[in-house]
Motif scaffolding. Sequence first.
Motif, PDB file in Angstrom:
ATOM      1  N   GLN A   4       0.831  -1.194   0.000  1.00 51.78           N
ATOM      2  CA  GLN A   4       0.000   0.000   0.000  1.00 51.78           C
ATOM      3  C   GLN A   4       0.870   1.251   0.000  1.00 51.78           C
ATOM      4  O   GLN A   4       1.902   1.304   0.650  1.00 51.78           O
ATOM      5  CB  GLN A   4      -0.905   0.028   1.248  1.00 51.78           C
ATOM      6  CG  GLN A   4      -1.895  -1.101   1.294  1.00 51.78           C
ATOM      7  CD  GLN A   4      -2.880  -1.035   0.139  1.00 51.78           C
ATOM      8  OE1 GLN A   4      -3.391   0.012  -0.176  1.00 51.78           O
ATOM      9  NE2 GLN A   4      -3.109  -2.170  -0.499  1.00 51.78           N
ATOM     10  N   ALA A   5       0.414   2.264  -0.713  1.00 55.61           N
ATOM     11  CA  ALA A   5       1.133   3.530  -0.750  1.00 55.61           C
ATOM     12  C   ALA A   5       1.059   4.198   0.614  1.00 55.61           C
ATOM     13  O   ALA A   5       0.028   4.190   1.273  1.00 55.61           O
ATOM     14  CB  ALA A   5       0.536   4.438  -1.816  1.00 55.61           C
ATOM     15  N   LEU A 102      10.494  -6.220  -4.320  1.00 59.58           N
ATOM     16  CA  LEU A 102      11.313  -5.194  -4.965  1.00 59.58           C
ATOM     17  C   LEU A 102      10.607  -4.660  -6.206  1.00 59.58           C
ATOM     18  O   LEU A 102      10.554  -3.443  -6.423  1.00 59.58           O
ATOM     19  CB  LEU A 102      12.688  -5.755  -5.322  1.00 59.58           C
ATOM     20  CG  LEU A 102      13.681  -4.768  -5.918  1.00 59.58           C
ATOM     21  CD1 LEU A 102      13.955  -3.613  -4.964  1.00 59.58           C
ATOM     22  CD2 LEU A 102      14.974  -5.482  -6.272  1.00 59.58           C
ATOM     23  N   SER A 103      10.034  -5.533  -6.992  1.00 59.08           N
ATOM     24  CA  SER A 103       9.274  -5.111  -8.173  1.00 59.08           C
ATOM     25  C   SER A 103       8.090  -4.234  -7.777  1.00 59.08           C
ATOM     26  O   SER A 103       7.799  -3.224  -8.434  1.00 59.08           O
ATOM     27  CB  SER A 103       8.784  -6.311  -8.968  1.00 59.08           C
ATOM     28  OG  SER A 103       9.865  -7.002  -9.534  1.00 59.08           O
ATOM     29  N   ALA A 104       7.407  -4.609  -6.703  1.00 56.40           N
ATOM     30  CA  ALA A 104       6.255  -3.826  -6.239  1.00 56.40           C
ATOM     31  C   ALA A 104       6.686  -2.430  -5.795  1.00 56.40           C
ATOM     32  O   ALA A 104       6.016  -1.435  -6.085  1.00 56.40           O
ATOM     33  CB  ALA A 104       5.544  -4.556  -5.097  1.00 56.40           C
ATOM     34  N   VAL A 105       7.805  -2.343  -5.100  1.00 52.48           N
ATOM     35  CA  VAL A 105       8.318  -1.039  -4.652  1.00 52.48           C
ATOM     36  C   VAL A 105       8.677  -0.177  -5.860  1.00 52.48           C
ATOM     37  O   VAL A 105       8.310   1.005  -5.923  1.00 52.48           O
ATOM     38  CB  VAL A 105       9.531  -1.224  -3.715  1.00 52.48           C
ATOM     39  CG1 VAL A 105      10.272   0.090  -3.488  1.00 52.48           C
ATOM     40  CG2 VAL A 105       9.097  -1.816  -2.387  1.00 52.48           C
ATOM     41  N   LEU A 106       9.402  -0.748  -6.802  1.00 46.54           N
ATOM     42  CA  LEU A 106       9.795   0.009  -7.992  1.00 46.54           C
ATOM     43  C   LEU A 106       8.574   0.450  -8.792  1.00 46.54           C
ATOM     44  O   LEU A 106       8.511   1.594  -9.265  1.00 46.54           O
ATOM     45  CB  LEU A 106      10.752  -0.812  -8.852  1.00 46.54           C
ATOM     46  CG  LEU A 106      12.113  -1.124  -8.220  1.00 46.54           C
ATOM     47  CD1 LEU A 106      12.893  -2.110  -9.091  1.00 46.54           C
ATOM     48  CD2 LEU A 106      12.915   0.128  -7.969  1.00 46.54           C
ATOM     49  N   ASP A 107       7.590  -0.433  -8.915  1.00 45.69           N
ATOM     50  CA  ASP A 107       6.350  -0.076  -9.628  1.00 45.69           C
ATOM     51  C   ASP A 107       5.610   1.042  -8.909  1.00 45.69           C
ATOM     52  O   ASP A 107       5.120   1.976  -9.548  1.00 45.69           O
ATOM     53  CB  ASP A 107       5.436  -1.297  -9.776  1.00 45.69           C
ATOM     54  CG  ASP A 107       5.951  -2.320 -10.770  1.00 45.69           C
ATOM     55  OD1 ASP A 107       6.896  -2.010 -11.543  1.00 45.69           O
ATOM     56  OD2 ASP A 107       5.409  -3.449 -10.767  1.00 45.69           O
ATOM     57  N   GLU A 108       5.508   0.944  -7.589  1.00 49.22           N
ATOM     58  CA  GLU A 108       4.803   1.978  -6.817  1.00 49.22           C
ATOM     59  C   GLU A 108       5.492   3.338  -6.974  1.00 49.22           C
ATOM     60  O   GLU A 108       4.833   4.360  -7.178  1.00 49.22           O
ATOM     61  CB  GLU A 108       4.751   1.583  -5.340  1.00 49.22           C
ATOM     62  CG  GLU A 108       4.006   2.582  -4.478  1.00 49.22           C
ATOM     63  CD  GLU A 108       3.910   2.158  -3.021  1.00 49.22           C
ATOM     64  OE1 GLU A 108       3.860   3.071  -2.172  1.00 49.22           O
ATOM     65  OE2 GLU A 108       3.857   0.950  -2.730  1.00 49.22           O
TER      66      GLU A 108
END
Length: 115
Positions: A4-5, A102-108
């Motif tokens: 979540q942001a 890591l992918s989720a963080v970069l995408d966010e």
Amino acid sequence: MSTQADHGHELIPRPEPTPDALRAALACVDPGRLEEMQATKDEAFAKAVQWQSLSPVRSWVLIWARDIEIARRPSLSARHAHAKSRLEHEDPVIAREALRELSAVLDEATKAVRE
């Protein structure tokens, strides 16, 4: 870890997507990377001239805006660091989960700077 942001706590405001604004922001949140930023900027501008295209410069701006977005948001930065620290874990399940996080963080972060 949550994907979540979390915009509640930011070290600095999101900078404008310009080289000068990004450099000033990086100087505040991660000054140890200023030389790396300059080197990649020089490469991007050289490629832009060689290719006669602004694509390398646009990519440079997006990459640094994304990295600064991560650094300026402590919760996102913590998720990023935790995921990176587990990428080469001996348990492949943990390593895969770290890669997903890591992918989720970069995408966010990328999504946030494109808004």
